[in-house]
Design a protein around this motif. Structure first.
Motif, PDB file in Angstrom:
ATOM      1  N   GLU A  65       0.824  -1.210   0.000  1.00  0.00           N
ATOM      2  CA  GLU A  65       0.000   0.000   0.000  1.00  0.00           C
ATOM      3  C   GLU A  65       0.858   1.260   0.000  1.00  0.00           C
ATOM      4  O   GLU A  65       1.986   1.257   0.503  1.00  0.00           O
ATOM      5  CB  GLU A  65      -0.882   0.032   1.261  1.00  0.00           C
ATOM      6  N   ASP A  66       0.289   2.317  -0.536  1.00  0.00           N
ATOM      7  CA  ASP A  66       0.880   3.650  -0.419  1.00  0.00           C
ATOM      8  C   ASP A  66       0.444   4.200   0.936  1.00  0.00           C
ATOM      9  O   ASP A  66      -0.748   4.383   1.190  1.00  0.00           O
ATOM     10  CB  ASP A  66       0.362   4.529  -1.555  1.00  0.00           C
ATOM     11  N   ASN A  67       1.397   4.464   1.822  1.00  0.00           N
ATOM     12  CA  ASN A  67       1.040   4.934   3.162  1.00  0.00           C
ATOM     13  C   ASN A  67       2.049   5.969   3.646  1.00  0.00           C
ATOM     14  O   ASN A  67       3.078   6.215   3.008  1.00  0.00           O
ATOM     15  CB  ASN A  67       0.928   3.754   4.142  1.00  0.00           C
ATOM     16  N   ARG A  68       1.749   6.564   4.784  1.00  0.00           N
ATOM     17  CA  ARG A  68       2.595   7.643   5.305  1.00  0.00           C
ATOM     18  C   ARG A  68       4.015   7.188   5.625  1.00  0.00           C
ATOM     19  O   ARG A  68       4.981   7.887   5.260  1.00  0.00           O
ATOM     20  CB  ARG A  68       1.940   8.276   6.538  1.00  0.00           C
ATOM     21  N   PRO A  69       4.235   6.037   6.318  1.00  0.00           N
ATOM     22  CA  PRO A  69       5.614   5.636   6.603  1.00  0.00           C
ATOM     23  C   PRO A  69       6.456   5.443   5.343  1.00  0.00           C
ATOM     24  O   PRO A  69       7.654   5.760   5.334  1.00  0.00           O
ATOM     25  CB  PRO A  69       5.441   4.324   7.373  1.00  0.00           C
ATOM     26  N   THR A  70       5.835   4.948   4.265  1.00  0.00           N
ATOM     27  CA  THR A  70       6.577   4.786   3.018  1.00  0.00           C
ATOM     28  C   THR A  70       6.984   6.131   2.450  1.00  0.00           C
ATOM     29  O   THR A  70       8.137   6.339   2.034  1.00  0.00           O
ATOM     30  CB  THR A  70       5.727   4.025   1.995  1.00  0.00           C
ATOM     31  N   ARG A  71       6.060   7.067   2.434  1.00  0.00           N
ATOM     32  CA  ARG A  71       6.364   8.399   1.909  1.00  0.00           C
ATOM     33  C   ARG A  71       7.434   9.093   2.746  1.00  0.00           C
ATOM     34  O   ARG A  71       8.275   9.827   2.209  1.00  0.00           O
ATOM     35  CB  ARG A  71       5.084   9.244   1.879  1.00  0.00           C
ATOM     36  N   GLU A  72       7.420   8.849   4.040  1.00  0.00           N
ATOM     37  CA  GLU A  72       8.428   9.483   4.896  1.00  0.00           C
ATOM     38  C   GLU A  72       9.815   8.883   4.647  1.00  0.00           C
ATOM     39  O   GLU A  72      10.822   9.598   4.746  1.00  0.00           O
ATOM     40  CB  GLU A  72       8.018   9.334   6.360  1.00  0.00           C
ATOM     41  N   VAL A  73       9.894   7.597   4.347  1.00  0.00           N
ATOM     42  CA  VAL A  73      11.181   7.005   3.974  1.00  0.00           C
ATOM     43  C   VAL A  73      11.753   7.703   2.747  1.00  0.00           C
ATOM     44  O   VAL A  73      12.958   7.970   2.660  1.00  0.00           O
ATOM     45  CB  VAL A  73      11.028   5.497   3.717  1.00  0.00           C
ATOM     46  N   LEU A  74      10.884   7.999   1.795  1.00  0.00           N
ATOM     47  CA  LEU A  74      11.330   8.585   0.532  1.00  0.00           C
ATOM     48  C   LEU A  74      11.507  10.099   0.599  1.00  0.00           C
ATOM     49  O   LEU A  74      12.041  10.700  -0.343  1.00  0.00           O
ATOM     50  CB  LEU A  74      10.331   8.233  -0.579  1.00  0.00           C
ATOM     51  N   ASP A  75      11.087  10.708   1.681  1.00  0.00           N
ATOM     52  CA  ASP A  75      11.251  12.151   1.846  1.00  0.00           C
ATOM     53  C   ASP A  75      12.537  12.413   2.630  1.00  0.00           C
ATOM     54  O   ASP A  75      12.554  12.424   3.857  1.00  0.00           O
ATOM     55  CB  ASP A  75      10.054  12.740   2.589  1.00  0.00           C
ATOM     56  N   ILE A  76      13.618  12.601   1.920  1.00  0.00           N
ATOM     57  CA  ILE A  76      14.914  12.805   2.570  1.00  0.00           C
ATOM     58  C   ILE A  76      15.472  14.197   2.267  1.00  0.00           C
ATOM     59  O   ILE A  76      16.678  14.426   2.325  1.00  0.00           O
ATOM     60  CB  ILE A  76      15.921  11.717   2.138  1.00  0.00           C
ATOM     61  N   ARG A  77      14.566  15.126   2.007  1.00  0.00           N
ATOM     62  CA  ARG A  77      15.000  16.487   1.668  1.00  0.00           C
ATOM     63  C   ARG A  77      15.731  17.156   2.821  1.00  0.00           C
ATOM     64  O   ARG A  77      16.582  18.022   2.601  1.00  0.00           O
ATOM     65  CB  ARG A  77      13.788  17.330   1.282  1.00  0.00           C
ATOM     66  N   HIS A  78      15.410  16.757   4.060  1.00  0.00           N
ATOM     67  CA  HIS A  78      15.993  17.421   5.222  1.00  0.00           C
ATOM     68  C   HIS A  78      16.816  16.454   6.067  1.00  0.00           C
ATOM     69  O   HIS A  78      17.032  16.702   7.258  1.00  0.00           O
ATOM     70  CB  HIS A  78      14.888  18.056   6.073  1.00  0.00           C
ATOM     71  N   ILE A  79      17.285  15.389   5.466  1.00  0.00           N
ATOM     72  CA  ILE A  79      18.025  14.382   6.217  1.00  0.00           C
ATOM     73  C   ILE A  79      19.343  14.967   6.737  1.00  0.00           C
ATOM     74  O   ILE A  79      19.977  15.812   6.085  1.00  0.00           O
ATOM     75  CB  ILE A  79      18.289  13.137   5.335  1.00  0.00           C
ATOM     76  N   ALA A  80      19.730  14.529   7.919  1.00  0.00           N
ATOM     77  CA  ALA A  80      20.986  14.996   8.516  1.00  0.00           C
ATOM     78  C   ALA A  80      22.182  14.407   7.776  1.00  0.00           C
ATOM     79  O   ALA A  80      22.060  13.445   7.009  1.00  0.00           O
ATOM     80  CB  ALA A  80      21.026  14.589   9.992  1.00  0.00           C
ATOM     81  N   ARG A  81      23.345  14.976   8.023  1.00  0.00           N
ATOM     82  CA  ARG A  81      24.564  14.424   7.429  1.00  0.00           C
ATOM     83  C   ARG A  81      24.768  12.980   7.878  1.00  0.00           C
ATOM     84  O   ARG A  81      24.566  12.666   9.059  1.00  0.00           O
ATOM     85  CB  ARG A  81      25.794  15.208   7.875  1.00  0.00           C
ATOM     86  N   PRO A  82      25.190  12.110   6.984  1.00  0.00           N
ATOM     87  CA  PRO A  82      25.550  10.760   7.428  1.00  0.00           C
ATOM     88  C   PRO A  82      26.816  10.810   8.281  1.00  0.00           C
ATOM     89  O   PRO A  82      27.639  11.734   8.136  1.00  0.00           O
ATOM     90  CB  PRO A  82      25.793  10.005   6.113  1.00  0.00           C
ATOM     91  N   PRO A  83      26.992   9.849   9.173  1.00  0.00           N
ATOM     92  CA  PRO A  83      28.174   9.873  10.052  1.00  0.00           C
ATOM     93  C   PRO A  83      29.491   9.952   9.296  1.00  0.00           C
ATOM     94  O   PRO A  83      30.432  10.595   9.760  1.00  0.00           O
ATOM     95  CB  PRO A  83      28.045   8.552  10.816  1.00  0.00           C
ATOM     96  N   ALA A  84      29.565   9.324   8.144  1.00  0.00           N
ATOM     97  CA  ALA A  84      30.818   9.325   7.387  1.00  0.00           C
ATOM     98  C   ALA A  84      31.196  10.724   6.893  1.00  0.00           C
ATOM     99  O   ALA A  84      32.346  10.967   6.533  1.00  0.00           O
ATOM    100  CB  ALA A  84      30.724   8.364   6.203  1.00  0.00           C
TER     101      ALA A  84
END
Length: 332
Positions: free
Chosen positions: A186-205
């Motif tokens: 299904e298309d649901n909110r948790p899936t959309r949030e996984v794909l919304d990485i516009r504001h993701i923090a820096r990766p540790p590396a």
């Protein structure tokens, strides 16, 4: 009578021979290239109604994306790479899911340990392994895909879960995968949030990178990651989520896959694997004591402070668990 389906008995994990270094799963699952597919795995898992409902109600993944990802790699990888300790690691992983249950906003009951739900998550890890090898590695022949399927069944048996949802063969699995993609996910909110990485923090590396530089790169990086992820979705999933994928897109993704494969061949073996996987390889090579403690996630990946006592979290002990490793002579 003869047409009745054969019921496979649920195994005792202690009786299951864990996977070892001669398996294709060992070769590809703990490979760092799998991190490239983390958004794909997260989206595919969350599209399952029961799994998505559990994430929506019980997870704070989106507040600690990088920490949760890198923390989870240790116990999940341990079910593959912990050798004689793999069954115990599998028991711990299963235990983290005991309390994740409830009723979703459509009135459907869910439980993370429902065999169909738990197997769906497992099947995505199997397919991630296959995609790493087939799309970003040397490629796989049909016999190798059959072999990886058989290995994923052994991997599943370590959890001691019901065998009911597990397809009988690789062709049966393909039919299962297609049915899940077209009829169940299904298309649901948790899936959309996984794909919304516009504001993701820096990766540790990239912790050395100034925040202003990361903010400038984050937009293009997010668009590329979503495009890359969409390219690996089954066509039915792309359609359900409203994405387009052209022949040109597919050619570009396959070229990127070849570049990744050839570049990866230049990486020294010891740097190709996640620490838990690398510890397994070292143990099998005689470079790590058989009874050495497991390599654990560093404290920087710990759960949020108010959740560290929750039974649904793997909370790593202080340090990496490597100080008491006794060097041993390589076996010839």
């Amino acid at each position: 009578m003869g047409d009745e389906p054969r019921v496979r008995p649920s195994p005792r994990p202690a009786d299951v021979e864990p996977l070892g270094p001669d398996s294709l799963t060992w070769k590809y699952f703990g490979d760092w290239r799998g991190v490239l597919l983390a958004p794909w795995a997260g989206a595919m898992q969350n599209m399952h109604p029961g799994l998505g409902a559990g994430v929506a109600a019980h997870s704070r993944f989106f507040e600690e994306r990088w920490q949760r990802l890198f923390r989870s790699l240790y116990p999940i990888g341990g079910v593959v790479y912990d050798g004689p300790g793999a069954a115990e690691t599998a028991r711990q992983v299963r235990g983290y899911h005991n309390t994740i249950k409830g009723v979703d906003d459509r009135g459907r009951s869910y439980h993370a340990l429902d065999p169909d739900t738990f197997y769906w998550a497992h099947s995505t890890f199997f397919m991630l392994t296959l995609l790493v090898a087939d799309r970003f590695g040397p490629g796989l022949g049909e016999s190798e895909k059959h072999r990886l399927f058989d290995e994923h069944v052994t991997w599943w048996r370590l959890y001691g879960m019901s065998m009911r949802p597990v397809p009988e063969s690789w062709p049966d699995f393909l039919a299962y995968w297609d049915r899940m993609a077209s009829e169940v996910l299904e298309d649901n909110r948790p899936t959309r949030e996984v794909l919304d990485i516009r504001h993701i923090a820096r990766p540790p590396a990239l912790s050395w990178m100034p925040h202003v530089v990361w903010r400038a790169l984050r937009g293009p990086q997010a668009r590329f990651t979503v495009w890359f992820t969409v390219g690996l979705f089954p066509p039915a999933v792309r359609e359900r989520l409203g994405y387009r994928w052209t022949v040109r897109d597919e050619r570009r993704l396959r070229r990127i896959g070849r570049v990744v494969h050839h570049a990866w061949r230049l990486v020294p073996f010891r740097f190709r694997y996640h620490p838990r996987a690398r510890a397994g390889w070292e143990r099998e090579a005689g470079l790590r004591a058989a009874d050495a403690p497991h390599v654990e996630s560093p404290e920087r990946n710990s759960p949020l402070p108010d959740e560290q006592d929750s039974p649904k979290h793997y909370v790593p002990p202080t340090g990496w668990g490597t100080r008491s490793v006794r060097p041993v002579r390589r076996q010839r």
